[in-house]
Design a protein around this motif. Structure first.
Motif, PDB file in Angstrom:
ATOM      1  N   GLU A 174      -3.548  84.181 -16.117  1.00  0.00           N
ATOM      2  CA  GLU A 174      -2.556  83.945 -17.176  1.00  0.00           C
ATOM      3  C   GLU A 174      -2.139  85.237 -17.898  1.00  0.00           C
ATOM      4  O   GLU A 174      -2.980  86.097 -18.163  1.00  0.00           O
ATOM      5  CB  GLU A 174      -3.181  82.975 -18.191  1.00  0.00           C
ATOM      6  N   THR A 175      -0.830  85.297 -18.201  1.00  0.00           N
ATOM      7  CA  THR A 175      -0.317  86.437 -18.967  1.00  0.00           C
ATOM      8  C   THR A 175      -0.282  86.062 -20.443  1.00  0.00           C
ATOM      9  O   THR A 175       0.308  85.047 -20.810  1.00  0.00           O
ATOM     10  CB  THR A 175       1.120  86.771 -18.499  1.00  0.00           C
ATOM     11  N   HIS A 210      -3.682  90.244 -19.924  1.00  0.00           N
ATOM     12  CA  HIS A 210      -3.759  89.138 -18.960  1.00  0.00           C
ATOM     13  C   HIS A 210      -5.202  88.654 -18.880  1.00  0.00           C
ATOM     14  O   HIS A 210      -6.141  89.426 -19.107  1.00  0.00           O
ATOM     15  CB  HIS A 210      -3.337  89.612 -17.565  1.00  0.00           C
TER      16      HIS A 210
END
Ligand code: UTP
Length: 298
Positions: free
Chosen positions: A182-183, A189
């Motif tokens: 996930e960013t 991240h």
């Protein structure tokens, strides 16, 4: 109500490596005492930590590394002579470049069993609080310093934070490499996996771990039982992988340039870059560098 992450008060500098890539220079002189322009490499890392608000400095040393301890002590005779001779600027520079009394601890690794083992040697001094970790030979030129950027990210996200940067894909087998999920924002991240010195074809990305970390104290329980990994050494990355099953790790793409001062080309590059950044040296140095570059043969 969410509570703020615990303040990062302490930093570990593992400086017990043998520095074999820099022999014969490092036979007697610790590689962390090699100078970039006029300052030992280790001092840049300590100044970066001071700028980040860190209060206690833990050096994991080994045999032959006594010069590091002396460097961060008061040089009583030298300093009183400078003061008596009115050399105020030099005196103040020395005075300002060491941690305050009681703010530095030194612990011996005894045997160079690997980075993971070196970090584990600091467990009693760190205790049960999150801490910063800096590999001083990864010199990072940035404003603000990389550690200050890391602490800002940690304050926002908590957990564990690892500084990462891109390298050409053919170099990934020299480093710890991260797989990202996930960013959270442009620079941050989630880490979903890590691998130490992978084969080029097996590397999950070209994002390498760059020598700055914020770690939770639970890492010590994993290091305690860590078996040797890549190169027969006890690897920090392997223990971070097992902690990743229990805690969050964020990768932070810092803003800055890294020079690997444990490597000859990296060290030479650092000297040139830092000299060109010095207003007192650059005007005299740049024309010499230009001339050498023009006249040199590959
Ligand atoms: P390096 O991979 O640069 O190894 O260690 P090294 O032994 O210092 O140098 P070379 O490869 O022989 O030239 C990365 C960091 O981990 C520390 C080093 O001091 C450096 O900051 N380290 C490594 C230890 O403190 N103890 C160890 O057993 C190994």
């Amino acid at each position: 109500m969410t509570t703020a992450p615990r303040k990062i008060r302490k930093i570990v500098f593992p400086v017990a490596g043998l520095g074999t890539r820099f022999l014969p220079a490092t036979k007697v002189i610790p590689k962390e005492m090699l100078t970039v322009v006029d300052k030992p490499v280790i001092q840049y890392a300590v100044e970066e930590a001071i700028e980040a608000g860190i209060e206690h400095f833990v050096f994991v040393t080994g045999r032959g590394k006594g010069a590091i301890e002396d460097h961060f002590d008061m040089a009583f005779e030298l300093e009183s002579t400078l003061k008596a001779r009115g050399k105020t600027a030099s005196f103040e520079m020395l005075e300002g470049s060491r941690p305050p009394a009681g703010a530095a601890s030194f612990v011996r690794q005894q045997e160079p069993l690997g980075l993971g083992h070196a970090v584990w040697c600091a467990r009693e001094i760190i205790g049960a609080e999150p801490f910063a970790l800096s590999l001083p030979d990864m010199l990072i030129q940035s404003k603000p310093g990389c550690m200050a950027q890391m602490i800002e990210t940690y304050n926002a996200r908590g957990g564990n934070v690892v500084a990462v940067e891109e390298v050409p894909h053919e170099h990934v087998n020299r480093y710890g490499v991260c797989a990202l999920g996930e960013t959270f924002n442009e620079r941050t991240h989630a880490i979903t996996g890590m691998v130490e010195k992978p084969k080029i074809e097996d590397a999950p990305s070209n994002l390498i771990i760059s020598g700055r970390y914020i770690l939770q104290p639970e890492i010590f329980a994993h290091l305690e039982k860590q078996k040797p990994g890549a190169g027969g050494e006890i690897q920090l990355t392997d223990s971070m992988i097992s902690l990743l099953g229990e805690q969050n790790f964020s990768a932070y793409k810092f803003d800055g340039t890294t020079y690997d001062c444990g490597d000859k080309v990296g060290y030479l590059s650092a000297n040139v870059a830092y000299a060109l950044d010095r207003p007192d040296l650059a005007p005299a140095f740049r024309p010499i560098l230009d001339r050498l570059t023009k006249s040199s043969h590959p």
